[in-house]
Design a protein around this motif. Structure first.
Motif, short mmCIF file in Angstrom:
data_model
loop_
_atom_site.label_atom_id
_atom_site.label_comp_id
_atom_site.label_asym_id
_atom_site.label_seq_id
_atom_site.Cartn_x
_atom_site.Cartn_y
_atom_site.Cartn_z
N SER A 354 0.85 -1.20 0.00
CA SER A 354 0.00 0.00 0.00
C SER A 354 0.88 1.24 0.00
CB SER A 354 -0.91 0.02 1.24
OG SER A 354 -1.82 -1.06 1.20
N VAL A 355 0.61 2.15 -0.93
CA VAL A 355 1.34 3.41 -1.02
C VAL A 355 0.35 4.55 -0.78
CG1 VAL A 355 2.78 4.89 -2.44
CG2 VAL A 355 2.96 2.40 -2.65
N SER A 356 0.60 5.35 0.25
CA SER A 356 -0.27 6.48 0.57
C SER A 356 0.45 7.79 0.26
CB SER A 356 -0.66 6.44 2.05
OG SER A 356 -1.45 5.30 2.33
N HIS A 357 -0.29 8.78 -0.24
CA HIS A 357 0.26 10.05 -0.67
C HIS A 357 -0.22 11.14 0.29
CE1 HIS A 357 1.30 8.11 -4.55
NE2 HIS A 357 0.19 7.44 -4.31
N ASN A 358 0.66 11.57 1.19
CA ASN A 358 0.26 12.52 2.23
C ASN A 358 0.02 13.92 1.69
OD1 ASN A 358 0.47 10.51 4.15
ND2 ASN A 358 2.61 10.97 4.60
N SER A 359 0.60 14.27 0.54
CA SER A 359 0.44 15.63 0.02
C SER A 359 -0.97 15.89 -0.49
CB SER A 359 1.45 15.88 -1.11
OG SER A 359 1.28 14.92 -2.13
N ASP A 360 -1.73 14.84 -0.75
CA ASP A 360 -3.10 14.97 -1.21
C ASP A 360 -4.03 14.95 0.00
OD1 ASP A 360 -5.70 14.52 -2.24
OD2 ASP A 360 -4.87 13.53 -4.01
N PRO A 361 -4.86 15.98 0.20
CA PRO A 361 -5.72 16.02 1.39
C PRO A 361 -6.69 14.85 1.46
CG PRO A 361 -6.33 17.73 -0.19
CD PRO A 361 -5.02 17.18 -0.65
N ARG A 362 -6.93 14.17 0.34
CA ARG A 362 -7.82 13.01 0.38
C ARG A 362 -7.14 11.80 1.03
NH1 ARG A 362 -9.08 11.33 -5.29
NH2 ARG A 362 -6.84 11.72 -5.44
N ILE A 363 -5.80 11.83 1.17
CA ILE A 363 -4.98 10.70 1.65
C ILE A 363 -5.28 9.46 0.81
CG2 ILE A 363 -4.12 9.47 3.67
CD1 ILE A 363 -5.47 11.49 5.43
N PRO A 364 -5.00 9.54 -0.49
CA PRO A 364 -5.26 8.38 -1.35
C PRO A 364 -4.33 7.23 -1.03
CG PRO A 364 -4.07 10.05 -2.56
CD PRO A 364 -4.41 10.66 -1.23
N GLU A 365 -4.82 6.02 -1.21
CA GLU A 365 -4.04 4.81 -0.92
C GLU A 365 -4.19 3.83 -2.09
OE1 GLU A 365 -4.41 1.18 2.27
OE2 GLU A 365 -4.35 3.22 3.08
N ASP A 366 -3.06 3.54 -2.75
CA ASP A 366 -3.03 2.54 -3.82
C ASP A 366 -2.55 1.22 -3.23
OD1 ASP A 366 -3.55 3.99 -6.45
OD2 ASP A 366 -2.03 5.26 -5.53
N THR A 367 -3.25 0.15 -3.53
CA THR A 367 -2.90 -1.16 -2.97
C THR A 367 -2.77 -2.19 -4.08
OG1 THR A 367 -4.07 -0.65 -0.92
CG2 THR A 367 -3.59 -2.97 -1.35
#
Length: 483
Positions: A354-367
């Motif tokens: 799982s890779v999460s992107h903290n810079s995006d306020p939605r906190i998207p998570e690719d798994t």
């Protein structure tokens, strides 16, 4: 003072008690597993509460423990086993459920103490395979598995002591199916006055001391499961190579060095897979999944991401497989065929990235979930007539399955590992081998089933984190599969 361990799944699982630091980190790179580690055995007397009564039970905890370690470096118990003697009265309760065998998962609470400070860790990755109980006057269940390492933040003498023991018993009937109830949780407490000491470790160094890290070669980083834009990956690699060229003693300013926050959890998954050649779908599950969350955790401030690697194994009656699935198809478009299919997990545990992107306020998570399976076929009937494919009709090589999912944390949507949801992908079914008794039916099975573009969609229930049994997601729920 005492601290109880309750891991979370998004923040570092860290318990600090003054100068004592205990981290759930199974087999961290660089753990102190000294060559002079000695095997130790400790016999412990417990009172265990079964549904119909309390019985005296002896448990022998054994393992190889380092003689000591250094401040800030994990110390690693190895080859840990817990052998539990079940008395006849306990077995009689199980046979009263028409059970002829029992397997178990063992959870041992271990107190880490230094001076007046302490913290408790869960040794919950211990499992015992199924054993026959019919006609037995007693039974030795031996559970084994990985246990957390411990890291101490100050020098001194650290004592590891056993405390409460929990047995999760799974009784099985003679045909291998689960008895009713299919699970019995047995709580065990040490008898009064018992000494639960497992090991004594001498921790050297100082609280300010930093462990020496090896300086590895500096290859380019992988693409973090293919989820980072090329510009971010280039930025990350440029920073690392620039630091090495300037003689920086830390070869990896970004990302931070990986570490482990191994946290046991469990869930169920269910879904459907299409068999394109047969123009039909087969139901998969519901299947139990044992998960080790955050086996590796990588924080990367350069790209404002963090990557979590977790592992999972299917569990069906103690075997790494999904429950058998029976499907009915129209072979070649007109001939009704029924068959039982079993997907057995082979090779290493399934890898959940799982890779999460903290810079995006939605906190998207690719798994991304990857695993290898062997597909076996049995109980085949064509137009109502049995077709004897024998006991070894299987794919000639493992099916390499990859599923993808995406979700956000703010607002909650889609799939995340903790919350569950749907994952999807495609399956390539290899050729078959070993099919047939009087004649080779492998070419027929290959022609009927094997090939690509078989769509699969799986639904995962929310995770039940073992160390948080009061969560509304515990015990683990079975999801309703989505088509």
């Amino acid at each position: 003072m005492a601290s109880s361990v309750r891991w979370t799944t998004r923040q570092p699982a860290r318990i600090v008690a003054g100068g004592l630091l205990v981290v759930a980190a199974t087999f961290l790179p660089g753990a102190d597993s000294a060559a002079d580690a000695q095997r130790a055995e400790t016999s412990l007397d417990y009172n265990c509460q079964f549904p119909e009564g309390s019985y005296a039970v002896t448990a022998v905890v054994a393992g190889r423990f380092p003689a000591g370690g250094r401040v800030g470096r994990p110390v690693e118990p190895r080859d840990v086993t817990v052998e539990v003697d079940l008395p006849k009265a306990a077995l009689d309760e199980l046979t009263g459920l028409d059970a002829t065998a029992v397997s178990a998962a063992v959870r041992l609470k271990v107190l880490h103490a230094m001076s007046k400070e302490s913290a408790t860790a869960d040794w919950s990755g211990l499992t015992a395979p199924a054993q026959d109980i019919a006609g037995q006057d007693g039974l030795k269940l031996e559970a084994a598995g990985a246990v957390p390492t411990a890291t101490f933040g100050s020098p001194g003498t650290a004592i590891l002591s056993a405390s409460d023991l929990t047995l999760a018993l799974s009784p099985l009937k003679e045909d291998g199916s689960a008895a009713v109830p299919d699970g019995i949780d047995v709580a065990c407490r040490l008898v009064d006055g018992a000494d639960g000491t497992l090991a004594s470790l001498t921790i050297g160094g100082s609280a300010e001391e930093k462990p020496a890290e090896p300086t590895p070669d500096l290859p380019d980083l992988p693409d973090l499961a293919g989820k980072l834009p090329p510009s971010q990956r280039e930025k990350l690699n440029d920073a690392r190579h620039a630091a090495r060229a300037e003689g920086d003693t830390d070869p990896e300013p970004c990302p931070f060095p990986p570490f482990s926050l191994a946290t046991p959890a469990e869930t169920y998954v269910a879904g459907f897979t299409n068999v394109k050649k047969l123009n039909s779908a087969a139901l998969l599950g519901p299947a139990r999944l044992n998960v080790v969350l955050m086996k590796t955790y990588i924080a990367d401030p350069c790209t404002d991401t963090f990557t979590v690697l977790s592992e999972a194994d299917f569990d069906y009656n103690g075997r790494r497989q999904l429950p058998p699935s029976q499907g009915t198809f129209l072979t070649y478009g007109f001939m009704p065929t029924t068959a039982t299919m079993v997907l057995s997990q082979v090779g290493p545990p399934a890898l959940i990235t799982s890779v999460s992107h903290n810079s995006d306020p939605r906190i998207p998570e690719d798994t991304t979930v990857t695993a290898d399976f062997e597909l076996t076929i049995s109980d085949v009937r064509v137009n109502g007539e049995p077709l004897d494919v024998g006991p070894n009709c299987r794919t000639v090589k493992p099916i390499k399955q990859t599923l993808y999912a995406f979700g956000t944390g703010n607002p909650p949507s889609g799939y995340t590992v903790n919350r569950g949801g749907t994952m999807s992908g495609e399956t390539y079914i290899p050729a078959f081998t070993g099919c047939g008794v009087d004649e080779d039916l492998s070419p027929l099975m290959t022609a009927s089933i094997s090939g690509g573009a078989n769509f699969i969609k799986m639904t995962q229930a929310p995770l039940c984190v073992v160390s948080n049994p009061d969560s509304p997601d515990c015990p683990a729920k079975k999801p309703i599969p989505e088509r």
